[in-house]
Design a protein around this motif. Structure first.
Motif, PDB file in Angstrom:
ATOM      1  N   PHE A 338      45.994  36.753  41.446  1.00 25.05           N
ATOM      2  CA  PHE A 338      45.015  36.721  42.518  1.00 25.05           C
ATOM      3  C   PHE A 338      45.692  36.573  43.878  1.00 25.05           C
ATOM      4  O   PHE A 338      45.343  37.254  44.845  1.00 25.05           O
ATOM      5  CB  PHE A 338      44.028  35.582  42.286  1.00 25.05           C
ATOM      6  CG  PHE A 338      42.923  35.523  43.314  1.00 25.05           C
ATOM      7  CD1 PHE A 338      42.037  36.565  43.467  1.00 25.05           C
ATOM      8  CD2 PHE A 338      42.794  34.405  44.135  1.00 25.05           C
ATOM      9  CE1 PHE A 338      41.022  36.514  44.420  1.00 25.05           C
ATOM     10  CE2 PHE A 338      41.791  34.348  45.086  1.00 25.05           C
ATOM     11  CZ  PHE A 338      40.904  35.406  45.222  1.00 25.05           C
ATOM     12  N   LYS A 339      46.682  35.688  43.934  1.00 19.82           N
ATOM     13  CA  LYS A 339      47.418  35.494  45.176  1.00 19.82           C
ATOM     14  C   LYS A 339      48.132  36.776  45.591  1.00 19.82           C
ATOM     15  O   LYS A 339      48.094  37.170  46.762  1.00 19.82           O
ATOM     16  CB  LYS A 339      48.437  34.367  45.003  1.00 19.82           C
ATOM     17  CG  LYS A 339      47.859  32.976  45.115  1.00 19.82           C
ATOM     18  CD  LYS A 339      47.667  32.583  46.570  1.00 19.82           C
ATOM     19  CE  LYS A 339      49.000  32.483  47.280  1.00 19.82           C
ATOM     20  NZ  LYS A 339      48.855  32.138  48.707  1.00 19.82           N
ATOM     21  N   GLN A 340      48.785  37.432  44.637  1.00 21.41           N
ATOM     22  CA  GLN A 340      49.517  38.652  44.941  1.00 21.41           C
ATOM     23  C   GLN A 340      48.562  39.754  45.385  1.00 21.41           C
ATOM     24  O   GLN A 340      48.835  40.487  46.344  1.00 21.41           O
ATOM     25  CB  GLN A 340      50.313  39.106  43.718  1.00 21.41           C
ATOM     26  CG  GLN A 340      51.471  38.202  43.342  1.00 21.41           C
ATOM     27  CD  GLN A 340      52.543  38.177  44.421  1.00 21.41           C
ATOM     28  OE1 GLN A 340      52.998  39.200  44.881  1.00 21.41           O
ATOM     29  NE2 GLN A 340      52.939  36.969  44.817  1.00 21.41           N
ATOM     30  N   PHE A 341      47.433  39.887  44.696  1.00 26.75           N
ATOM     31  CA  PHE A 341      46.478  40.940  45.050  1.00 26.75           C
ATOM     32  C   PHE A 341      45.934  40.722  46.459  1.00 26.75           C
ATOM     33  O   PHE A 341      45.775  41.674  47.229  1.00 26.75           O
ATOM     34  CB  PHE A 341      45.330  40.973  44.040  1.00 26.75           C
ATOM     35  CG  PHE A 341      44.343  42.087  44.293  1.00 26.75           C
ATOM     36  CD1 PHE A 341      44.597  43.364  43.826  1.00 26.75           C
ATOM     37  CD2 PHE A 341      43.184  41.859  45.021  1.00 26.75           C
ATOM     38  CE1 PHE A 341      43.705  44.408  44.078  1.00 26.75           C
ATOM     39  CE2 PHE A 341      42.296  42.881  45.277  1.00 26.75           C
ATOM     40  CZ  PHE A 341      42.555  44.158  44.800  1.00 26.75           C
ATOM     41  N   CYS A 342      45.635  39.471  46.807  1.00 28.04           N
ATOM     42  CA  CYS A 342      45.118  39.164  48.140  1.00 28.04           C
ATOM     43  C   CYS A 342      46.138  39.481  49.232  1.00 28.04           C
ATOM     44  O   CYS A 342      45.767  39.849  50.347  1.00 28.04           O
ATOM     45  CB  CYS A 342      44.710  37.698  48.225  1.00 28.04           C
ATOM     46  SG  CYS A 342      43.221  37.300  47.272  1.00 28.04           S
ATOM     47  N   LEU A 343      47.415  39.366  48.905  1.00 27.09           N
ATOM     48  CA  LEU A 343      48.453  39.720  49.862  1.00 27.09           C
ATOM     49  C   LEU A 343      48.511  41.229  50.073  1.00 27.09           C
ATOM     50  O   LEU A 343      48.683  41.708  51.193  1.00 27.09           O
ATOM     51  CB  LEU A 343      49.819  39.217  49.376  1.00 27.09           C
ATOM     52  CG  LEU A 343      50.058  37.709  49.431  1.00 27.09           C
ATOM     53  CD1 LEU A 343      51.399  37.372  48.782  1.00 27.09           C
ATOM     54  CD2 LEU A 343      50.046  37.221  50.874  1.00 27.09           C
ATOM     55  N   TYR A 344      48.329  41.985  48.983  1.00 31.34           N
ATOM     56  CA  TYR A 344      48.440  43.437  49.060  1.00 31.34           C
ATOM     57  C   TYR A 344      47.151  44.088  49.569  1.00 31.34           C
ATOM     58  O   TYR A 344      47.190  45.050  50.335  1.00 31.34           O
ATOM     59  CB  TYR A 344      48.786  44.017  47.684  1.00 31.34           C
ATOM     60  CG  TYR A 344      50.113  43.558  47.136  1.00 31.34           C
ATOM     61  CD1 TYR A 344      51.230  43.437  47.957  1.00 31.34           C
ATOM     62  CD2 TYR A 344      50.265  43.243  45.787  1.00 31.34           C
ATOM     63  CE1 TYR A 344      52.460  43.024  47.449  1.00 31.34           C
ATOM     64  CE2 TYR A 344      51.490  42.821  45.268  1.00 31.34           C
ATOM     65  CZ  TYR A 344      52.575  42.710  46.108  1.00 31.34           C
ATOM     66  OH  TYR A 344      53.795  42.298  45.599  1.00 31.34           O
ATOM     67  N   GLN A 345      45.991  43.560  49.150  1.00 32.61           N
ATOM     68  CA  GLN A 345      44.703  44.122  49.549  1.00 32.61           C
ATOM     69  C   GLN A 345      43.746  42.986  49.917  1.00 32.61           C
ATOM     70  O   GLN A 345      42.806  42.674  49.167  1.00 32.61           O
ATOM     71  CB  GLN A 345      44.125  44.993  48.418  1.00 32.61           C
ATOM     72  CG  GLN A 345      44.990  46.199  48.094  1.00 32.61           C
ATOM     73  CD  GLN A 345      44.308  47.193  47.166  1.00 32.61           C
ATOM     74  OE1 GLN A 345      43.338  46.883  46.497  1.00 32.61           O
ATOM     75  NE2 GLN A 345      44.828  48.410  47.131  1.00 32.61           N
ATOM     76  N   PRO A 346      43.970  42.342  51.054  1.00 33.92           N
ATOM     77  CA  PRO A 346      43.211  41.136  51.423  1.00 33.92           C
ATOM     78  C   PRO A 346      41.710  41.359  51.583  1.00 33.92           C
ATOM     79  O   PRO A 346      40.927  40.431  51.406  1.00 33.92           O
ATOM     80  CB  PRO A 346      43.857  40.720  52.752  1.00 33.92           C
ATOM     81  CG  PRO A 346      44.505  41.959  53.283  1.00 33.92           C
ATOM     82  CD  PRO A 346      44.968  42.708  52.074  1.00 33.92           C
ATOM     83  N   GLY A 347      41.281  42.557  51.873  1.00 33.67           N
ATOM     84  CA  GLY A 347      39.862  42.808  52.075  1.00 33.67           C
ATOM     85  C   GLY A 347      39.066  42.989  50.801  1.00 33.67           C
ATOM     86  O   GLY A 347      37.838  43.171  50.850  1.00 33.67           O
ATOM     87  N   LYS A 348      39.728  42.956  49.660  1.00 32.54           N
ATOM     88  CA  LYS A 348      39.041  43.236  48.393  1.00 32.54           C
ATOM     89  C   LYS A 348      39.058  42.060  47.422  1.00 32.54           C
ATOM     90  O   LYS A 348      38.879  42.241  46.218  1.00 32.54           O
ATOM     91  CB  LYS A 348      39.679  44.462  47.718  1.00 32.54           C
ATOM     92  CG  LYS A 348      39.549  45.746  48.524  1.00 32.54           C
ATOM     93  CD  LYS A 348      40.136  46.930  47.787  1.00 32.54           C
ATOM     94  CE  LYS A 348      39.964  48.223  48.583  1.00 32.54           C
ATOM     95  NZ  LYS A 348      40.540  49.388  47.856  1.00 32.54           N
TER      96      LYS A 348
END
Length: 375
Positions: A338-348
């Motif tokens: 979740f942390k990694q995804f928020c870094l890569y695609q913070p708007g989603k």
């Protein structure tokens, strides 16, 4: 003064949005501290081996990223597999089998960046969400086959002195079911050809790569308890000399998130009413109690908490493994994704959480229903 206050609020709001899980974990830990005031037992809450191992892996991954290792490896994968379905399937099962050897959180730290680079460098970012969700499920489920694949396995394996042959005898069928489910999910991924984005990639620094891989191997043997965990702190002076930027890029908020969950789960286990509640549930059904417990306090604390109230370790072992899929907090490894995804695609982030829970609870229901009739 007025401008400074609003700037502070804006930065605080941005931090909360980017680190929602940490904020929630910190609030839960703080509330639990009012119920169970801090004392000398707090020191026993923290799994220092896990924290040091996690720090070592984060630091090495940052160092490898700085020398473009993952981008170079991603190019190799693109050339070899040529389309989205094949490449994503490879990423999912590489993560799956790696989790058997280096534990689920370490497998995600290693292969999530690779998945991101494969997709972003080919313009296939739309596949990032399903790829990350599948990689997370594969890491949580792949680690259940071996005693050291998941932290809760190692705990139950040692706490109940489970014979090695019996351990594999308990876990082989849930593992087989998990492999079938993941393979089926990968088969539904849309097949699209890769197209290279033209970019210059510098040649790999072989000398640094060799040092970092030695450090990576050392981090693994720390997990296996071959060497004392505190020796991993030697990574700090090594990277201060070779790549200070890698140390600066370590996700220290993630480490603090783990600490907050250690405090919360540790305090929860010391509340008499909570312990009495779980004791009553275990007398009725160990498997279902374990699975449900994992959804609220994660699988490792659930294993520690519930092991004190039952000798029926076979369904408990299964429960704290399949229970790792489900809610975001059912496995602390899921927080990494979740942390990694928020870094890569913070708007989603919101859409990710919706899709993550829909997929994971579906898989959890299937695994629980299947294992319920076995154990």
């Amino acid at each position: 003064m007025h401008f400074g206050f609003w700037t502070f609020l804006k930065k605080t709001g941005l931090f909360v949005r980017r680190n929602t899980v940490f904020v929630i974990a910190a609030l839960c830990a703080a509330v639990s501290c009012f119920i169970v005031p801090p004392d000398s037992l707090y020191a026993g809450y923290f799994d220092l081996k896990t924290l040091v191992s996690l720090f070592c892996m984060l630091a090495v991954i940052c160092a490898l990223r700085n020398i473009m290792f993952f981008r170079i490896l991603a190019r190799k994968i693109i050339v070899l597999f040529k389309n989205t379905r094949a490449a994503i399937t490879a990423l999912v099962f590489v993560t799956y089998f790696a989790s058997m050897l280096i534990a689920n959180d370490m497998a995600l730290l290693t292969f999530l960046p690779l998945g991101y680079i494969v997709l972003s460098s080919t313009g296939k970012e739309k596949f990032m969400m399903p790829t990350f969700i599948l990689q997370t499920a594969s890491a949580n489920l792949g680690g259940m086959l071996t005693p050291f694949g998941n932290p809760q396995n190692l705990y139950i394996y040692n706490f109940f002195s489970v014979p090695t042959a019996e351990f594999f005898g308990i876990m082989w069928l849930p593992t087989l079911i998990a492999v079938a489910v993941l393979a089926l999910c990968c088969a539904f991924i849309k097949k699209e050809s890769f197209e290279f984005e033209n970019e210059f990639i510098k040649k790999l620094d072989i000398k640094k790569a060799v040092v970092y891989f030695i450090m990576f191997a050392y981090a693994i043997i720390i997990v296996f308890r071959v060497v004392p965990y505190w020796t991993g702190l030697l990574f700090i002076p090594i990277l201060l000399f070779m790549d200070r930027d890698a140390l600066l890029k370590v996700d220290y908020v993630l480490l603090l998130t783990f600490c907050m969950f250690f405090i919360f789960s540790g305090n929860l286990a010391r509340i008499p009413e909570v312990r009495a509640f779980f004791e009553g549930l275990l007398q009725k059904d160990v498997l279902l109690t374990g699975v449900v417990c994992c959804q609220f306090i994660s699988n490792v604390p659930s294993a520690v908490l519930l092991s004190g109230f039952t000798d029926n370790y076979a369904p408990l072992l299964v429960a704290v493994n399949i229970g790792g899929v489900g809610s975001l907090v059912s496995s602390l490894a899921s927080l990494i994704t979740f942390k990694q995804f928020c870094l890569y695609q913070p708007g989603k982030a919101g859409k990710y959480l919706l899709c993550f829970h829909a997929f994971n609870f579906s898989v959890l229901a299937l695994l629980t229903l299947t294992c319920y009739f076995i154990f």
